[in-house]
Every structure is written in structure tokens, then in C-alpha cells.
Design an enzyme around this catalytic site. Structure first.
Site, PDB file in Angstrom:
ATOM      1  N   ASN A  80       0.766  -1.161  -0.073  1.00 34.04           N
ATOM      2  CA  ASN A  80       0.009   0.027   0.117  1.00 34.04           C
ATOM      3  C   ASN A  80       1.010   1.287   0.070  1.00 34.04           C
ATOM      4  O   ASN A  80       2.148   1.327  -0.504  1.00 34.04           O
ATOM      5  CB  ASN A  80      -1.103  -0.262   0.947  1.00 34.04           C
ATOM      6  CG  ASN A  80      -2.303   0.475   0.611  1.00 34.04           C
ATOM      7  OD1 ASN A  80      -2.446   1.791   0.769  1.00 34.04           O
ATOM      8  ND2 ASN A  80      -3.305  -0.034   0.250  1.00 34.04           N
ATOM      9  N   ARG A  81       0.336   2.399   0.316  1.00 34.01           N
ATOM     10  CA  ARG A  81       0.726   3.702   0.036  1.00 34.01           C
ATOM     11  C   ARG A  81       1.495   4.054   1.376  1.00 34.01           C
ATOM     12  O   ARG A  81       1.202   4.194   2.447  1.00 34.01           O
ATOM     13  CB  ARG A  81      -0.144   4.909  -0.299  1.00 34.01           C
ATOM     14  CG  ARG A  81      -0.920   4.271  -1.470  1.00 34.01           C
ATOM     15  CD  ARG A  81      -2.089   5.258  -1.957  1.00 34.01           C
ATOM     16  NE  ARG A  81      -2.753   4.758  -3.241  1.00 34.01           N
ATOM     17  CZ  ARG A  81      -3.576   3.525  -3.353  1.00 34.01           C
ATOM     18  NH1 ARG A  81      -3.837   3.119  -2.133  1.00 34.01           N
ATOM     19  NH2 ARG A  81      -4.079   3.214  -4.447  1.00 34.01           N
ATOM     20  N   HIS A 106       2.866   0.197  -2.924  1.00 37.06           N
ATOM     21  CA  HIS A 106       3.234  -1.115  -3.167  1.00 37.06           C
ATOM     22  C   HIS A 106       4.781  -1.303  -3.457  1.00 37.06           C
ATOM     23  O   HIS A 106       5.103  -2.286  -4.268  1.00 37.06           O
ATOM     24  CB  HIS A 106       2.578  -1.980  -4.413  1.00 37.06           C
ATOM     25  CG  HIS A 106       1.016  -2.036  -3.875  1.00 37.06           C
ATOM     26  ND1 HIS A 106       0.641  -2.144  -2.769  1.00 37.06           N
ATOM     27  CD2 HIS A 106      -0.063  -2.191  -4.958  1.00 37.06           C
ATOM     28  CE1 HIS A 106      -0.788  -2.422  -2.775  1.00 37.06           C
ATOM     29  NE2 HIS A 106      -1.218  -2.330  -3.884  1.00 37.06           N
ATOM     30  N   HIS A 180      -0.744 -10.287  -2.946  1.00 38.45           N
ATOM     31  CA  HIS A 180      -1.936  -9.410  -3.728  1.00 38.45           C
ATOM     32  C   HIS A 180      -2.772 -10.274  -4.663  1.00 38.45           C
ATOM     33  O   HIS A 180      -2.971  -9.923  -5.572  1.00 38.45           O
ATOM     34  CB  HIS A 180      -1.195  -8.141  -4.464  1.00 38.45           C
ATOM     35  CG  HIS A 180      -2.081  -7.020  -4.729  1.00 38.45           C
ATOM     36  ND1 HIS A 180      -3.189  -7.142  -5.186  1.00 38.45           N
ATOM     37  CD2 HIS A 180      -2.007  -5.916  -4.123  1.00 38.45           C
ATOM     38  CE1 HIS A 180      -3.718  -5.720  -5.331  1.00 38.45           C
ATOM     39  NE2 HIS A 180      -2.992  -4.968  -4.708  1.00 38.45           N
ATOM     40  N   SER A 181      -3.069 -11.479  -4.081  1.00 35.63           N
ATOM     41  CA  SER A 181      -4.024 -12.364  -4.744  1.00 35.63           C
ATOM     42  C   SER A 181      -5.320 -11.715  -5.214  1.00 35.63           C
ATOM     43  O   SER A 181      -5.872 -11.014  -4.117  1.00 35.63           O
ATOM     44  CB  SER A 181      -4.210 -13.580  -4.348  1.00 35.63           C
ATOM     45  OG  SER A 181      -2.981 -14.218  -4.604  1.00 35.63           O
ATOM     46  N   ASP A 246     -11.760  -0.188  -0.790  1.00 39.21           N
ATOM     47  CA  ASP A 246     -10.429   0.035  -0.926  1.00 39.21           C
ATOM     48  C   ASP A 246      -9.813   0.330   0.231  1.00 39.21           C
ATOM     49  O   ASP A 246      -9.332   1.494   0.327  1.00 39.21           O
ATOM     50  CB  ASP A 246     -10.037   0.798  -2.144  1.00 39.21           C
ATOM     51  CG  ASP A 246      -8.383   0.459  -2.604  1.00 39.21           C
ATOM     52  OD1 ASP A 246      -7.947  -0.055  -1.920  1.00 39.21           O
ATOM     53  OD2 ASP A 246      -8.112   1.173  -3.655  1.00 39.21           O
ATOM     54  N   GLN A 284      -6.406  -5.114   3.859  1.00 40.64           N
ATOM     55  CA  GLN A 284      -7.049  -4.174   2.809  1.00 40.64           C
ATOM     56  C   GLN A 284      -7.880  -4.878   2.100  1.00 40.64           C
ATOM     57  O   GLN A 284      -7.880  -5.782   1.292  1.00 40.64           O
ATOM     58  CB  GLN A 284      -5.720  -3.903   1.968  1.00 40.64           C
ATOM     59  CG  GLN A 284      -6.065  -2.646   0.780  1.00 40.64           C
ATOM     60  CD  GLN A 284      -6.150  -1.448   1.406  1.00 40.64           C
ATOM     61  OE1 GLN A 284      -5.544  -1.109   2.623  1.00 40.64           O
ATOM     62  NE2 GLN A 284      -6.706  -0.252   0.681  1.00 40.64           N
ATOM     63  N   GLU A 312      -5.681  -8.151   1.393  1.00 37.70           N
ATOM     64  CA  GLU A 312      -4.232  -8.172   1.593  1.00 37.70           C
ATOM     65  C   GLU A 312      -3.915  -7.718   3.260  1.00 37.70           C
ATOM     66  O   GLU A 312      -4.001  -6.634   3.631  1.00 37.70           O
ATOM     67  CB  GLU A 312      -3.742  -7.022   0.679  1.00 37.70           C
ATOM     68  CG  GLU A 312      -3.851  -6.959  -0.839  1.00 37.70           C
ATOM     69  CD  GLU A 312      -4.016  -5.769  -1.258  1.00 37.70           C
ATOM     70  OE1 GLU A 312      -2.970  -5.034  -1.354  1.00 37.70           O
ATOM     71  OE2 GLU A 312      -5.084  -5.120  -1.664  1.00 37.70           O
TER      72      GLU A 312
HETATM   73  C1  BGC Z   1      -4.777  -0.790  -3.386  1.00 39.91           C
HETATM   74  C2  BGC Z   1      -5.500  -0.068  -4.459  1.00 39.91           C
HETATM   75  C3  BGC Z   1      -4.561  -0.435  -5.865  1.00 39.91           C
HETATM   76  C4  BGC Z   1      -4.597  -1.852  -5.949  1.00 39.91           C
HETATM   77  C5  BGC Z   1      -3.874  -2.298  -7.318  1.00 39.91           C
HETATM   78  C6  BGC Z   1      -4.690  -2.288  -3.698  1.00 39.91           C
HETATM   79  O1  BGC Z   1      -3.785  -2.786  -2.452  1.00 39.91           O
HETATM   80  O2  BGC Z   1      -5.228  -0.583  -2.086  1.00 39.91           O
HETATM   81  O3  BGC Z   1      -5.789   1.118  -4.440  1.00 39.91           O
HETATM   82  O4  BGC Z   1      -5.482   0.156  -6.942  1.00 39.91           O
HETATM   83  O5  BGC Z   1      -4.022  -2.307  -4.808  1.00 39.91           O
HETATM   84  O6  BGC Z   1      -2.922  -1.591  -7.295  1.00 39.91           O
END
Ligand code: BGC
Length: 350
Positions: A80-81, A106, A180-181, A246, A284, A312
Site C-alpha cells: 500500500n501507500r 506497493h 496481492h492475490s 479499497d 486491505q 491483503e
Molecule cells: C490498493 C488499490 C490499488 C490496488 C492495485 C490495492 O492494494 O489499495 O488502491 O489500486 O492495490 O494496485
């Protein structure tokens, strides 16, 4: 043979990529490649015993090396961010690659999902596994320290895919590894995942701003469309949530780091049921809002909006800039240890 290895092709620099197939005594199979530590396929039975693939992805290596939304990949160093790609650690400010508007997402441009991991066979003859290791260099994507991470996938005879993560570093660094499946338990029999009935073991979620960065507020879900403490189909209230789900949910945990139930998902058509357990403090829940039908996946499937969803397991987004969130900093001398299990079964009816 419960563990098979075949070539998945070659990278443009000539390096060979492997594809491992793990099979358990029930005939369930999981495929994993050491490119990006990606889970390319999970084949489980439905309520009639018919097998089907419940994750999104591609048939071959090439599309995984191009642009795709992290299908099946291990995300790192930071899932994530991180706001504006900046954080301060021990008095020093670090600047990371920004790849999501002004933010870092990510792990950056390559992250851990577009690199080749070393692979070793793991598990037992009965419950096969693959252990993947990646050494991320000091300064990679802007992060401090040489970081050695391992991800071990094991398939058990209880139809569980167990994922164990470890890491060690030589300088303090943020770290938040996840998988990230994208799941669709109808295994190709439905055009979206909106009928999947989800529960999340979380009374709160982290509120985000327009750029998906947490404001710091942990808000109760009670009485809102964010509440999955009781089962709800994903599509039931999604129109009331701007952009779709999300969000990072704050898991209700018996104690910190304890492996506990995070989520359950039931797909009424197939009867497939999935439980997610984790040591992590958050999950997530992403309802595939940015899937746009441009990518053609396995067996020609067109991945339109909401075709799949992700759960996630993770530390909270932007933790390096949020002193009140659980710390995501790994220090030299420490060993990072996290684990997540996806368990598959069926229900005849619910
Ligand atoms: C994020 C989304 C993102 C996605 C794909 C997720 O984990 O929260 O905002 O678009 O991943 O990149």
C-alpha cells in the site's frame, strides 16, 4: 509427486523462471512462480467436487512482466501507500519512487513483484512448499538497508495455503510484505465477484483522504456500509461507498501478532468458502475497482471492474508517517515474522 517444477520461460536478460505446482492429497493445486513470488493459480473443489481456479492471473510469464495490478504478487518493501513517497527515520528523510500520483504504492516501480526470487523446495513430501528469497539492495526504490526477505508457501492437506514471511536488514527500514492475490471463488462462472458474501473481523477502519492516504482516524464501521462484522454480499452496499471498497480494516485481535481470523468469504453459486487468518494488524479489502476489462487473463477471461477482490493482510498504509499506527520498522538484529493462511472449503448451503 506433490511438488513439480517446470520452466515458466525466460526473462529478457536470459534468466530462467520456474513454475512450481504444489498438490495435496485432496487434489487441490497451487502454482507459484519465483518471478515476483507470484501465486498464478489456486485450484479448489466446488460443492459438487468440480475443480476450478479461484485466482486471477495469466497463462504465461510475459504479461506478468508487463503492466498489471499486482495479480498474485508478493508486494514489498511496503504494501500500500506511503504519502508523497517520503518518511523520516532516525532523523533522516528518505525519498522513495513515486508511482501512484504523488504517492509511493506497493514498493515502487519494480517492488518485489517484478523481480526474480531464489527458489528452494520446502515443506514435506506430504505437504509441499516452496521457499523464495530475495535480497533487496540498500537504496533500492529509495529504501535504506540491504534487506533479505523470504516467503514460504505451503499447501496443507486441510486445503490451506500458508504463507510465512521472514526478513532481516542491516539498516532500519519500513517493511510491510503482503500477497496481492485477486480471488473469484466462482472460478470463471461469474463475471464479477459482487455476490461473494464477506465477513471482516474488524470494528474499525483507517479513514483515508482523496489520495487514499490515512488521516490517522480509526473510525467505527457500525451502522455504515463499511460494516462487515456480519456477512454481506460485496455488491449489497458498494454503491454507497465512493469508488468501491479499497480500505484498510483494523483487525480485532485477541493479542498483538497472534494468528487470528481476519475474514471469511462465501460464494453461493459454487459453495466455495474461504477463511483468512493472519498475524498482521490489518487487512486491505479491495473490491477490484480499478480493473477495467483491458487485461485478458487465464483462459481468455476479461477482467472487468469488480471481477475479483483482494484481502491483503498488512500493516496499516502510510505507517512510517503515522506514529500512532503499529510500527512497521524493521531494525538490524531483529527478525521480521508474519504469516497468513488462506483456507478453502465448501458449504452445501448457507
Ligand atoms: C490498493 C488499490 C490499488 C490496488 C492495485 C490495492 O492494494 O489499495 O488502491 O489500486 O492495490 O494496485
Amino acid at each position: 509427486m506433490n511438488l513439480q517444477k517446470v520452466s515458466f520461460g525466460k526473462l529478457s536478460d536470459g534468466r530462467e523462471v520456474q513454475l512450481y505446482t504444489l498438490t495435496n492429497k485432496n487434489g487441490m493445486t497451487v502454482k507459484i512462480t519465483n518471478y515476483g513470488a507470484i501465486v498464478t493459480s489456486i485450484v479448489t473443489p466446488d460443492k459438487t467436487g468440480k475443480m476450478g481456479d479461484v485466482v486471477l492471473g495469466f497463462d504465461s510469464l510475459k504479461p506478468y512482466t508487463g503492466e498489471h495490478p499486482y495479480f498474485g504478487a508478493v508486494v514489498g518493501r511496503y504494501g500500500n501507500r506511503i504519502a508523497k513517497g517520503k518518511f523520516t527515520l532516525d532523523g533522516k528523510t528518505y525519498t522513495l519512487a513515486t508511482n501512484n500520483g504523488e504517492n509511493h504504492l506497493h514498493g515502487g516501480i519494480m517492488g518485489f513483484g517484478k523481480v526474480l526470487w531464489d527458489a528452494q523446495e520446502a515443506g514435506t513430501a506430504d505437504e509441499p512448499g516452496v521457499k523464495l528469497t530475495y535480497v533487496s539492495k540498500d537504496g533500492e526504490e529509495g529504501y535504506p538497508g540491504t534487506l533479505t526477505s523470504t516467503v514460504t508457501y505451503t499447501l496443507t492437506n486441510d486445503n490451506e495455503l500458508k504463507i510465512a514471511y521472514t526478513a532481516q536488514t542491516d539498516k532500519a527500514t519500513p517493511l510491510n510484505l503482503t500477497n496481492h492475490s485477486y480471488f473469484n471463488l466462482a472460478a470463471g462462472q461469474a463475471q464479477d465477484a459482487l455476490n461473494h458474501v464477506v465477513t471482516l473481523n474488524a470494528d474499525r477502519y483507517t479513514v483515508i483522504d482523496k489520495g487514499f492516504i490515512p488521516t490517522g482516524e480509526l473510525r467505527p464501521v457500525k451502522g455504515t456500509p463499511m460494516d462487515f462484522t456480519q456477512p454481506h454480499p460485496i455488491g449489497e452496499r458498494i454503491a454507497q461507498v465512493e469508488g468501491g471498497y479499497d480500505h484498510n480494516y483494523v483487525l480485532n485481535k485477541p493479542s498483538e501478532k497472534e494468528m487470528s481470523l481476519a475474514a471469511t468469504v462465501y460464494e453461493p453459486g459454487s459453495g466455495r468458502y474461504m477463511e483468512v487468518f493472519t498475524t498482521q494488524p490489518g487487512v486491505q479489502f479491495y473490491s477490484g475497482n480499478f480493473l477495467d476489462g483491458k487485461l485478458t487473463g487465464k483462459n481468455g477471461a476479461v477482467y472487468k471492474k469488480h471481477y475479483g477482490f483482494c484481502l491483503e493482510t498488512q500493516h496499516f498504509p502510510d505507517s512510517p508517517n503515522q506514529s500512532k499506527f503499529p510500527s512497521s520498522i524493521l531494525k538490524p538484529g531483529e527478525t521480521y515474522n508474519e504469516a497468513t493462511t488462506y483456507k478453502f472449503s465448501v458449504k452445501q448451503q448457507q
